[in-house]
Design a protein around this motif. Sequence first.
Motif, short mmCIF file in Angstrom:
data_model
loop_
_atom_site.label_atom_id
_atom_site.label_comp_id
_atom_site.label_asym_id
_atom_site.label_seq_id
_atom_site.Cartn_x
_atom_site.Cartn_y
_atom_site.Cartn_z
N LYS A 171 0.85 -1.17 0.00
CA LYS A 171 0.00 0.00 0.00
C LYS A 171 0.90 1.23 0.00
O LYS A 171 2.10 1.14 0.23
CB LYS A 171 -0.93 0.02 1.21
N PHE A 172 0.31 2.38 -0.29
CA PHE A 172 1.09 3.61 -0.31
C PHE A 172 1.70 3.89 1.06
O PHE A 172 1.05 3.72 2.10
CB PHE A 172 0.21 4.81 -0.69
N GLY A 173 2.95 4.35 1.03
CA GLY A 173 3.55 4.88 2.25
C GLY A 173 3.09 6.31 2.46
O GLY A 173 2.23 6.84 1.73
N ARG A 174 3.68 6.97 3.46
CA ARG A 174 3.27 8.35 3.74
C ARG A 174 4.31 9.05 4.59
O ARG A 174 5.18 8.42 5.20
CB ARG A 174 1.92 8.37 4.44
N THR A 175 4.20 10.37 4.61
CA THR A 175 5.02 11.19 5.48
C THR A 175 4.15 12.32 6.01
O THR A 175 2.94 12.39 5.74
CB THR A 175 6.25 11.73 4.74
N THR A 176 4.76 13.22 6.77
CA THR A 176 4.05 14.37 7.32
C THR A 176 4.81 15.65 7.00
O THR A 176 6.01 15.62 6.71
CB THR A 176 3.91 14.26 8.85
N GLY A 177 4.11 16.75 7.08
CA GLY A 177 4.78 18.03 6.91
C GLY A 177 5.88 18.23 7.94
O GLY A 177 6.91 18.84 7.63
N ALA A 178 5.70 17.70 9.13
CA ALA A 178 6.72 17.84 10.16
C ALA A 178 8.00 17.11 9.78
O ALA A 178 9.11 17.61 10.00
CB ALA A 178 6.19 17.32 11.50
N GLU A 179 7.86 15.89 9.21
CA GLU A 179 9.05 15.16 8.80
C GLU A 179 9.75 15.86 7.64
O GLU A 179 10.98 15.98 7.62
CB GLU A 179 8.69 13.73 8.40
N SER A 209 -3.26 10.98 0.54
CA SER A 209 -2.86 10.30 1.77
C SER A 209 -1.35 10.24 1.97
O SER A 209 -0.88 9.95 3.08
CB SER A 209 -3.40 8.87 1.77
N VAL A 210 -0.58 10.51 0.93
CA VAL A 210 0.87 10.31 0.99
C VAL A 210 1.58 11.40 1.80
O VAL A 210 2.63 11.15 2.39
CB VAL A 210 1.43 10.20 -0.45
N VAL A 211 1.03 12.61 1.84
CA VAL A 211 1.62 13.69 2.65
C VAL A 211 0.51 14.27 3.52
O VAL A 211 -0.47 14.81 3.00
CB VAL A 211 2.23 14.80 1.77
N ARG A 212 0.69 14.19 4.82
CA ARG A 212 -0.31 14.68 5.76
C ARG A 212 0.23 15.89 6.52
O ARG A 212 1.42 16.03 6.71
CB ARG A 212 -0.71 13.57 6.73
N ASP A 213 -0.70 16.75 6.95
CA ASP A 213 -0.33 17.96 7.71
C ASP A 213 0.77 18.74 6.98
O ASP A 213 1.77 19.16 7.56
CB ASP A 213 0.14 17.60 9.12
N GLU A 214 0.54 18.97 5.69
CA GLU A 214 1.55 19.57 4.82
C GLU A 214 1.93 20.98 5.28
O GLU A 214 3.05 21.45 5.05
CB GLU A 214 1.03 19.60 3.39
N PRO A 240 1.98 24.33 0.60
CA PRO A 240 2.28 25.58 1.30
C PRO A 240 2.70 26.67 0.32
O PRO A 240 3.29 26.39 -0.73
CB PRO A 240 3.42 25.20 2.24
N GLY A 241 2.41 27.92 0.64
CA GLY A 241 2.65 29.02 -0.27
C GLY A 241 4.10 29.19 -0.68
O GLY A 241 4.39 29.64 -1.80
N HIS A 242 5.04 28.84 0.19
CA HIS A 242 6.46 29.02 -0.11
C HIS A 242 7.03 27.89 -0.95
O HIS A 242 8.18 27.97 -1.41
CB HIS A 242 7.27 29.13 1.19
N VAL A 243 6.24 26.84 -1.17
CA VAL A 243 6.70 25.67 -1.93
C VAL A 243 6.32 25.85 -3.39
O VAL A 243 5.19 26.21 -3.72
CB VAL A 243 6.07 24.38 -1.37
N ARG A 244 7.27 25.58 -4.27
CA ARG A 244 6.99 25.66 -5.71
C ARG A 244 6.35 24.37 -6.20
O ARG A 244 6.46 23.33 -5.55
CB ARG A 244 8.27 25.97 -6.48
N ALA A 245 5.73 24.45 -7.37
CA ALA A 245 5.04 23.30 -7.94
C ALA A 245 5.93 22.57 -8.93
O ALA A 245 6.76 23.18 -9.62
CB ALA A 245 3.76 23.76 -8.64
N GLY A 246 5.75 21.26 -9.03
CA GLY A 246 6.46 20.44 -10.00
C GLY A 246 5.53 19.39 -10.57
O GLY A 246 4.49 19.06 -9.98
N PHE A 247 5.91 18.83 -11.72
CA PHE A 247 5.03 17.91 -12.44
C PHE A 247 5.88 16.79 -13.03
O PHE A 247 6.94 17.04 -13.59
CB PHE A 247 4.32 18.67 -13.56
#
Length: 306
Positions: free
Chosen positions: A187-195, A225-230, A266-273
């Motif tokens: 199943k998918f793993g995950r991380t948090t904004g804190a990590e 679900s892969v990134v929580r509390d971003e 988050p606003g300071h994070v740039r987007a990628g594709f």
Amino acid sequence: MTDHSRRFVLTVGLAGLAASACGAPRRGSAAAAPMAPAPAAAPALAQPPADPLATNLLVGFCGAPGAKALGRMTGDLAAAGRELRKQIGTFPPGRPITPVVELIATTVHRSPGADGMYRSRCGDETVRAYLDAARAMNGLLLLDIQPGRADFLPEVRAYEHWLKEPDVGVALDPEWAVEPGVVPGKKFGRTTGAELDGVAHYLGELAQLHRLPAKVMVYHQVASSVVRDEGLLKPHPGVSVVKVVDGIGSAAAKKATWKTLMPSKPGHVRAGFKLFFDEDTRRGAALMTPAEVLALTPTPAYVLYE
């Protein structure tokens, strides 16, 4: 089988191949061969500035030794670099472009290994070969981390001697960051904004301590679900962060994933594709063009091909 299930089978199934080859590539594979001249209308390949993301678009290939299905940056790295430059030549002119080589440096496994972490790390000879390939293009090297059951920060720290180089950053792949008791690929793993914030803090301090250009830190995301509390990922001096959306499928499906995942950035994070040469073009679908990708909102700062 869904596209995500295919990806689980493909990536974890090939991890052993990548790991077994993750010593030095064959001799001479990363030698700086003469580069094919860029088309007249192509954007210029630029030396990375102090903060590559401040002015430049990043365009990259990913890969690992011995695993062609994990990306085109494999085998003859000089030839792969020429292919990357050719791909860069398809982007609209007007904005400087920095080539990126994204090496899958820590590779996930279906077996636990000696330490039970379900991952292995590339050796220095491999990292050196991929860094040489990036430098042959005046580009950047990103060390991609698929941590298995390990935490991201120790895996990033394991490459600290490489991260002291001015043109080396990291790419974190939390899809493959699984909890105790979970086998990667089930199943998918995950991380948090804190990590993520802990890694960004470390990279920023490293850059300031050694007076380095801003470190590029990418984190990939394929599902909500892969990134929580971003929002716990805060800005840090000396590090530029990009969230790369890894949606797979047709242009419509990829745009839908983009619209789902971008609002939490988050606003300071740039987007990628990220685009997939094979998975995105199944059943006759066309790969999205650079113009289509750059028309997304927000405009991607990093475009990665696998």
